[in-house]
Scaffold this active site. Sequence first.
Site, PDB file in Angstrom:
ATOM      1  N   ALA A   1      18.542  -3.995 -62.322  1.00 21.08           N
ATOM      2  CA  ALA A   1      19.099  -3.076 -61.326  1.00 21.08           C
ATOM      3  C   ALA A   1      18.688  -1.640 -61.643  1.00 21.08           C
ATOM      4  O   ALA A   1      18.573  -1.259 -62.795  1.00 21.08           O
ATOM      5  CB  ALA A   1      20.614  -3.193 -61.302  1.00 21.08           C
TER       6      ALA A   1
ATOM      7  N   ASP B   1       7.806  -5.253  -2.130  1.00 21.70           N
ATOM      8  CA  ASP B   1       9.087  -4.649  -2.501  1.00 21.70           C
ATOM      9  C   ASP B   1      10.278  -5.561  -2.206  1.00 21.70           C
ATOM     10  O   ASP B   1      11.381  -5.091  -1.996  1.00 21.70           O
ATOM     11  CB  ASP B   1       9.251  -3.290  -1.808  1.00 21.70           C
ATOM     12  CG  ASP B   1       9.246  -3.405  -0.289  1.00 21.70           C
ATOM     13  OD1 ASP B   1       9.013  -4.512   0.229  1.00 21.70           O
ATOM     14  OD2 ASP B   1       9.478  -2.383   0.379  1.00 21.70           O
TER      15      ASP B   1
ATOM     16  N   ALA C   1       0.812  -1.224   0.000  1.00 22.26           N
ATOM     17  CA  ALA C   1       0.000   0.000   0.000  1.00 22.26           C
ATOM     18  C   ALA C   1       0.842   1.268   0.000  1.00 22.26           C
ATOM     19  O   ALA C   1       0.371   2.339  -0.365  1.00 22.26           O
ATOM     20  CB  ALA C   1      -0.947   0.000   1.196  1.00 22.26           C
TER      21      ALA C   1
ATOM     22  N   ARG D   1      11.040   7.060  -0.967  1.00 20.44           N
ATOM     23  CA  ARG D   1      12.476   7.208  -1.227  1.00 20.44           C
ATOM     24  C   ARG D   1      12.864   6.851  -2.666  1.00 20.44           C
ATOM     25  O   ARG D   1      13.988   7.097  -3.088  1.00 20.44           O
ATOM     26  CB  ARG D   1      13.274   6.341  -0.232  1.00 20.44           C
ATOM     27  CG  ARG D   1      13.390   6.993   1.130  1.00 20.44           C
ATOM     28  CD  ARG D   1      13.933   6.028   2.171  1.00 20.44           C
ATOM     29  NE  ARG D   1      12.929   5.030   2.546  1.00 20.44           N
ATOM     30  CZ  ARG D   1      13.191   3.965   3.316  1.00 20.44           C
ATOM     31  NH1 ARG D   1      14.408   3.746   3.755  1.00 20.44           N
ATOM     32  NH2 ARG D   1      12.222   3.113   3.626  1.00 20.44           N
TER      33      ARG D   1
ATOM     34  N   ARG E   1      14.531   1.711 -66.065  1.00 18.15           N
ATOM     35  CA  ARG E   1      15.476   2.837 -66.084  1.00 18.15           C
ATOM     36  C   ARG E   1      15.680   3.296 -67.522  1.00 18.15           C
ATOM     37  O   ARG E   1      15.311   2.608 -68.470  1.00 18.15           O
ATOM     38  CB  ARG E   1      16.792   2.406 -65.457  1.00 18.15           C
ATOM     39  CG  ARG E   1      17.394   1.241 -66.193  1.00 18.15           C
ATOM     40  CD  ARG E   1      18.707   0.803 -65.587  1.00 18.15           C
ATOM     41  NE  ARG E   1      19.270  -0.200 -66.451  1.00 18.15           N
ATOM     42  CZ  ARG E   1      19.615  -1.411 -66.086  1.00 18.15           C
ATOM     43  NH1 ARG E   1      19.428  -1.802 -64.835  1.00 18.15           N
ATOM     44  NH2 ARG E   1      20.144  -2.253 -66.934  1.00 18.15           N
TER      45      ARG E   1
ATOM     46  N   THR F   1       2.269  -1.516   9.305  1.00 19.44           N
ATOM     47  CA  THR F   1       2.190  -2.862   8.737  1.00 19.44           C
ATOM     48  C   THR F   1       1.129  -3.738   9.422  1.00 19.44           C
ATOM     49  O   THR F   1       0.511  -4.576   8.766  1.00 19.44           O
ATOM     50  CB  THR F   1       3.571  -3.543   8.776  1.00 19.44           C
ATOM     51  OG1 THR F   1       4.165  -3.323  10.065  1.00 19.44           O
ATOM     52  CG2 THR F   1       4.494  -2.975   7.720  1.00 19.44           C
TER      53      THR F   1
ATOM     54  N   SER G   1      19.880  -4.685 -57.809  1.00 18.76           N
ATOM     55  CA  SER G   1      20.273  -3.671 -56.826  1.00 18.76           C
ATOM     56  C   SER G   1      19.627  -2.324 -57.118  1.00 18.76           C
ATOM     57  O   SER G   1      19.339  -1.996 -58.260  1.00 18.76           O
ATOM     58  CB  SER G   1      21.789  -3.493 -56.857  1.00 18.76           C
ATOM     59  OG  SER G   1      22.397  -4.677 -56.414  1.00 18.76           O
TER      60      SER G   1
ATOM     61  N   GLY H   1      14.335  -3.775  11.440  1.00 21.91           N
ATOM     62  CA  GLY H   1      13.954  -4.202  12.784  1.00 21.91           C
ATOM     63  C   GLY H   1      14.901  -5.299  13.256  1.00 21.91           C
ATOM     64  O   GLY H   1      15.357  -6.114  12.461  1.00 21.91           O
TER      65      GLY H   1
HETATM   66  C1  UD1 Z   1       9.337  -3.273   8.083  1.00 21.03           C
HETATM   67  C2  UD1 Z   1       9.447  -3.943   9.450  1.00 21.03           C
HETATM   68  C3  UD1 Z   1      10.918  -4.078   9.836  1.00 21.03           C
HETATM   69  C4  UD1 Z   1      11.627  -4.892   8.785  1.00 21.03           C
HETATM   70  C5  UD1 Z   1      11.422  -4.291   7.390  1.00 21.03           C
HETATM   71  C6  UD1 Z   1      11.932  -5.217   6.352  1.00 21.03           C
HETATM   72  C7  UD1 Z   1       7.485  -3.158  10.683  1.00 21.03           C
HETATM   73  C8  UD1 Z   1       6.996  -2.273  11.747  1.00 21.03           C
HETATM   74  N1  UD1 Z   1       8.787  -3.105  10.452  1.00 21.03           N
HETATM   75  O1  UD1 Z   1       9.891  -1.985   8.221  1.00 21.03           O
HETATM   76  O2  UD1 Z   1      11.049  -4.741  11.102  1.00 21.03           O
HETATM   77  O3  UD1 Z   1      13.017  -4.970   9.091  1.00 21.03           O
HETATM   78  O4  UD1 Z   1      10.015  -4.080   7.119  1.00 21.03           O
HETATM   79  O5  UD1 Z   1      11.857  -4.613   5.080  1.00 21.03           O
HETATM   80  O6  UD1 Z   1       6.733  -3.895  10.093  1.00 21.03           O
HETATM   81  N2  UD1 Z   1       2.976  -1.119   4.035  1.00 21.03           N
HETATM   82  C9  UD1 Z   1       1.627  -1.066   3.834  1.00 21.03           C
HETATM   83  N3  UD1 Z   1       0.867  -0.304   4.644  1.00 21.03           N
HETATM   84  C10 UD1 Z   1       1.403   0.382   5.684  1.00 21.03           C
HETATM   85  C11 UD1 Z   1       2.786   0.318   5.891  1.00 21.03           C
HETATM   86  C12 UD1 Z   1       3.552  -0.457   5.038  1.00 21.03           C
HETATM   87  O7  UD1 Z   1       1.098  -1.685   2.906  1.00 21.03           O
HETATM   88  O8  UD1 Z   1       0.630   1.034   6.400  1.00 21.03           O
HETATM   89  C13 UD1 Z   1       3.782  -1.952   3.118  1.00 21.03           C
HETATM   90  C14 UD1 Z   1       4.780  -1.149   2.334  1.00 21.03           C
HETATM   91  O9  UD1 Z   1       4.229  -0.733   1.106  1.00 21.03           O
HETATM   92  C15 UD1 Z   1       5.903  -2.166   2.132  1.00 21.03           C
HETATM   93  C16 UD1 Z   1       5.818  -3.045   3.371  1.00 21.03           C
HETATM   94  O10 UD1 Z   1       4.526  -2.861   3.895  1.00 21.03           O
HETATM   95  O11 UD1 Z   1       5.664  -2.995   1.015  1.00 21.03           O
HETATM   96  C17 UD1 Z   1       6.866  -2.689   4.427  1.00 21.03           C
HETATM   97  O12 UD1 Z   1       6.656  -1.361   4.836  1.00 21.03           O
HETATM   98  P1  UD1 Z   1       7.836  -0.366   5.148  1.00 21.03           P
HETATM   99  O13 UD1 Z   1       7.271   0.939   5.490  1.00 21.03           O
HETATM  100  O14 UD1 Z   1       8.836  -0.433   4.046  1.00 21.03           O
HETATM  101  O15 UD1 Z   1       8.397  -1.035   6.478  1.00 21.03           O
HETATM  102  P2  UD1 Z   1       9.830  -0.841   7.066  1.00 21.03           P
HETATM  103  O16 UD1 Z   1       9.899   0.445   7.769  1.00 21.03           O
HETATM  104  O17 UD1 Z   1      10.835  -1.117   6.029  1.00 21.03           O
HETATM  105 CA    CA Z   2      10.836  -1.490   3.610  1.00 21.32          CA
END
Ligand code: UD1
Ligand code: CA
Length: 469
Positions: free
Chosen positions: A430, A109, A12, A17, A447, A85, A412, A144
């Site tokens: 040609a 991702d 989502a 970045r 020609r 998440t 040609s 994490g």
């Molecule tokens: C998360 C983990 C972290 C881990 C890392 C690995 C948590 C709190 N942390 O951190 O421990 O090391 O992934 O990559 O989970 N997403 C949603 N909705 C949201 C938030 C995120 O769909 O509300 C999706 C993002 O699009 C992405 C994935 O979840 O595909 C991970 O989200 P991201 O914000 O990248 O988490 P990190 O901070 O990297």
């Molecule tokens: Ca991430």
Amino acid sequence: MSRSKAIVLMAAGLGTRMKSDVSKVLHPVAGRPMIFYPIRTAIELDAEKIVVVLGHQRERIEAYLKFAFPNAPIQIVIQAQQLGTAHAVLCAKDALAGFEGDVFILSGDVPALPTDVIEELDSAGRSAVVSVLGMNLHKPGAYGRLITDGDGALKAITEARDCTPEQRAVTIVNAGVYRADAKFLFASLQQIGTDNAQNEYYLTDIVADAVKRQLSVSMTVLEGDDAGLAEGVNDRLGLARAEARMQDRLRRDAMLSGVTLIDPTTVVLHDGVKIGPDTTIEPNVSLLGKTEIGSGCFIEQGCRISDTSVGDNCHIKANCHIEKTSVESSCQVGPFARLREGTSLGTGVKVGNFVETKKARFDDGAKASHLSYIGDAHVGASANIGAGTITCNYDGYRKFKTEIGANAFIGSDTQLVAPVKVGDGAIVAAGSTVTKDVPSDALALSRMAQTNKDGWAEKKRRLEQSRES
Ligand code: UD1
Ligand code: CA
């Protein structure tokens, strides 16, 4: 007995970045939008439901998924606001109502993660309510941390910014890939709060919750070179690393299946490209899209071939640009040939240097060896197209077709002004401009007749010399 599987794919976020107008999960890796790979993994795992959590650019992503996976059991759920998440996974709750089994949580991702790593996560710690995929990294960065107790048992996941200095030093990090028992997962998610540095709902809190409830948790840790497999793409540098990893794997698979790559790191392959054994590929070749190369082919350096099929024993010489073309066996193409969309070469066809083709069919054994444009044309078997032949297929408004019969010989520097037909076995002299159909076995000559003036050149020279003196 293996338990039934469902997938929740988190996708989502926008991926700020990446500094892009395009959602991160649509950026291509090895020729496919990143989100393709976790969906393929889900299909390989035989998941009965694949719930994709979308927010940013959901229409575009949904349209792509419908196009790429028309028959997969995909269900889209919307997370309107990205609250974390845990909240993302909770959005899948209704879609998984009544599902009993294991939920695999993947991210959109993480393109380079092979399915067998997920299978490992599945088979390790079967009795655990949560299994977490970890990576042991030299530089754990912003990931994490997997926090363990004195016995090395996982007890919590703590985000880097919530870590104490000792916790920060932990090098085993959370890859963001999990297996969880469905019932436990949704019960646990419902009581997760936002008491953390980002005020977000952290999925990672389910680990500490399971430990608190005295349920067993487990982790599978990728070490050494494997640790990079689960790397998430956050910016363009990560995108390049994911691409490099994928290229390595594709080249390796090609070589192990009997393809010679003279300088592997310079060859670019798209996921899904097929290459037959005993084919040799020189440096700086790109094989892209839905391309299939037969066996025993030789592809010289600098060729870019996309969405094209090439039969067995073909020789594609240096620096050809080939797209949406079909080449049957034993053809010779190039060097420096450009085969554009809709070109179709029969067996044993030769298309030589500086020849451009478009929507042109060459029957078996036909030849255009040098310097031509053949567009909207049908060239019969064993016909020979001389150097500098041009099909004039476009009058500024519409396109017209040129038909050249079997065994015809086009001299040609001929212009074939379409629509026009040259019959079987006919010869075009040609330098002709052909505007009328040529009957079979006839000679066409358009020609001007040549006249010779005896001594004229010598006279001219003398005249010029007398002017100089
Ligand atoms: C998360 C983990 C972290 C881990 C890392 C690995 C948590 C709190 N942390 O951190 O421990 O090391 O992934 O990559 O989970 N997403 C949603 N909705 C949201 C938030 C995120 O769909 O509300 C999706 C993002 O699009 C992405 C994935 O979840 O595909 C991970 O989200 P991201 O914000 O990248 O988490 P990190 O901070 O990297
Ligand atoms: Ca991430």
